[in-house]
Scaffold this active site. Structure first.
Site, short mmCIF file in Angstrom:
data_model
loop_
_atom_site.label_atom_id
_atom_site.label_comp_id
_atom_site.label_asym_id
_atom_site.label_seq_id
_atom_site.Cartn_x
_atom_site.Cartn_y
_atom_site.Cartn_z
N ASP A 35 -7.68 -0.59 13.89
CA ASP A 35 -7.41 -0.74 15.14
C ASP A 35 -5.89 -0.57 15.41
O ASP A 35 -5.14 -1.15 14.39
CB ASP A 35 -7.84 -1.71 15.68
CG ASP A 35 -7.77 -3.10 15.20
OD1 ASP A 35 -7.54 -3.24 14.12
OD2 ASP A 35 -7.29 -4.18 15.97
N HIS A 42 3.82 -2.89 17.08
CA HIS A 42 3.11 -3.30 18.20
C HIS A 42 4.17 -2.98 19.52
O HIS A 42 4.11 -3.50 20.56
CB HIS A 42 3.20 -4.87 18.51
CG HIS A 42 2.20 -5.25 17.45
ND1 HIS A 42 1.47 -6.69 17.30
CD2 HIS A 42 1.45 -4.87 16.32
CE1 HIS A 42 0.67 -6.65 16.45
NE2 HIS A 42 0.58 -5.66 15.68
N ASP A 60 0.94 0.04 11.78
CA ASP A 60 0.20 -1.03 11.66
C ASP A 60 -1.20 -0.77 12.22
O ASP A 60 -1.62 -1.07 13.22
CB ASP A 60 0.94 -2.11 12.36
CG ASP A 60 0.05 -3.44 12.18
OD1 ASP A 60 -0.89 -3.69 11.23
OD2 ASP A 60 0.23 -4.50 13.06
N GLU A 83 -8.69 -6.16 13.71
CA GLU A 83 -7.98 -6.69 13.19
C GLU A 83 -6.89 -7.38 13.87
O GLU A 83 -6.55 -8.59 13.98
CB GLU A 83 -7.28 -6.34 11.86
CG GLU A 83 -6.33 -7.20 11.00
CD GLU A 83 -4.87 -7.53 11.20
OE1 GLU A 83 -4.14 -8.37 10.63
OE2 GLU A 83 -4.45 -6.89 12.50
N ASP A 96 -0.93 -3.99 4.60
CA ASP A 96 -0.91 -4.33 5.96
C ASP A 96 0.42 -5.17 6.05
O ASP A 96 0.81 -5.70 7.33
CB ASP A 96 -2.01 -5.21 6.44
CG ASP A 96 -1.98 -5.17 8.05
OD1 ASP A 96 -1.46 -4.46 8.65
OD2 ASP A 96 -2.64 -6.29 8.52
#
Length: 409
Positions: free
Chosen positions: A80, A379, A141, A175, A198
């Site tokens: 995700d 993000h 990510d 996650e 990650d």
């Protein structure tokens, strides 16, 4: 390595944004679109015991090619992307031989990725950068981690002269909303330890993360005509503001670093009769973490005494610092460190200022340090990743598999 970039670009083109308000697993059905593709690809490259369960957790096996017992180890990444920024219609830009200057992500909107603000860019002059087009996040990510794991497994399959034990891999949903490990079947996975791919920049090796909680403050007020409100109106917005004003002003994400904890308000909405505040609480130190939660309770009690039981507080623990579970088996960190050093990568061992599936998995019985995937500015629209960093991550995975086999007498 020639498949690494096209693999990554195919993955980021699939929208897999998770949803913190959903009660299902996965929290969004679109995560299954990538999951189905990954299952097919794992079969195609020759992985065995490929499975996907009803919650979209994928697992697969690369069998041992040795005639002696070697620990089963694992590599894990999540499918995700963050709900904080759009992951729909991701259209990456490829910047070859980066010259160290500004990168125009979106000329129309005047969105520029500049080393004047993002100094890390200067590390990657001469390399190939993958960026956004300024409208979405990129999804490195953690689709970079997925691409790296699959590419490493394919490499090991194609190079049987590299000896390794049994390798398990897994790809998880959700996650980014803190649920990536909630329904992870540790027993089925069957590894003695694992690594999440990650992390961010090249060399990151992390086995310490925040203790984390979420908090929701609800204030109930009374609406009265403002001309006649004296001693009658209870303004929920004002009380909510007063609550936040009693928190330490410098203990926020934008003013903290390293092992410093914080309170982070990410939602505030309200009217006179009801105001709601949502925030997260973070600290690496367990005692400081408990003190932060107690401060919220103390403020609630103070305001309820002042205004009369109008403030409700709900605190939910999210995850703990995995350090206490990893330190007793610290050789798993040392193997990753040796793998990096053997590839002339300088290990950057530091606490994660965030969380990872590895935290929850460590407390579920699967010690799980975190290794770099190579991206920056996750993000958001300024996210980017150097192709060379992804290639180094692939090599680290392969080397960890090799070293684990070599070091077993």
């Amino acid at each position: 390595m020639e498949k690494l970039l096209p693999r990554f670009l195919e993955y980021v083109a699939i929208d897999t944004q998770s949803d913190p308000y959903s009660k299902t697993t996965p929290t969004t059905e679109k995560q299954r679109d990538l999951a189905k593709k990954l299952v097919m690809e794992l079969h195609q490259i020759g992985m065995q015991e490929v499975s996907i369960d009803e919650n979209a957790y994928i697992m697969a096996t690369l069998p041992s090619n040795m005639d002696k017992k070697v620990p089963t180890i694992g590599f894990i990444s999540h499918m995700d992307t963050s709900p904080d920024f759009s992951g729909k219609n991701v259209s990456p830009q490829i910047v070859k031989n980066y010259d160290g200057k500004d990168i125009v992500l979106n000329k129309q909107k005047n969105i520029v990725l500049s080393p004047d603000y993002f100094e890390d860019l200067l590390q990657y002059q001469g390399q190939t950068l993958i960026t956004t087009n300024g409208n979405t996040l990129l999804g490195a990510d953690d689709k970079a981690g997925i691409a790296e794991i699959i590419t490493a497994m394919e490499y090991l399959i194609q190079h049987p002269e590299i000896k390794h034990g049994k390798i398990r891999i897994a790809f998880t949903p959700d996650e980014e909303v803190g649920r990536g490990a909630h329904k992870f079947d540790v027993k089925k996975f069957g590894a003695e330890w694992a690594y999440t791919m990650d992390g961010s920049q090249v060399g990151e090796l992390e086995y310490e993360n925040f203790n984390a909680a979420s908090a929701k403050i609800t204030v109930l007020g009374k609406s009265v005509h403002p001309g006649y409100a004296k001693d009658k109106m209870v303004n929920a917005i004002g009380i909510a503001n007063e609550f936040l004003g009693l928190l330490p002003p410098n203990e926020v994400p934008e003013k903290t670093s390293d092992r410093e904890g914080f309170f982070h308000v990410h939602l505030f909405k309200g009217e006179i009769e009801k105001a709601t505040v949502e925030l997260i609480v973070r600290d690496h130190d367990a005692l400081h973490f408990e003190a932060r939660k107690q401060l919220l309770e103390d403020i609630k009690e103070k305001l309820n005494k002042k205004y009369g039981d109008c403030v409700n507080l709900q605190i939910d623990d999210q995850y703990k610092n995995m350090r206490e579970k990893v330190e007793p088996v610290f050789h798993i960190v040392e193997i990753a460190k040796e793998a990096m050093e053997s590839l002339d990568i300088e290990p950057i061992i530091k606490p994660i200022r965030g969380g990872t599936d590895g935290s929850q998995l460590s407390f579920m019985g699967l010690p799980c340090p975190n290794i770099f995937a190579g991206g920056h500015n996750f993000h958001g629209k300024y996210e980017y990743i150097p192709l060379e960093s992804m290639e180094k991550a692939v090599k680290v995975i392969v080397k960890i598999c090799e070293l684990t086999a070599i070091q077993i007498k």
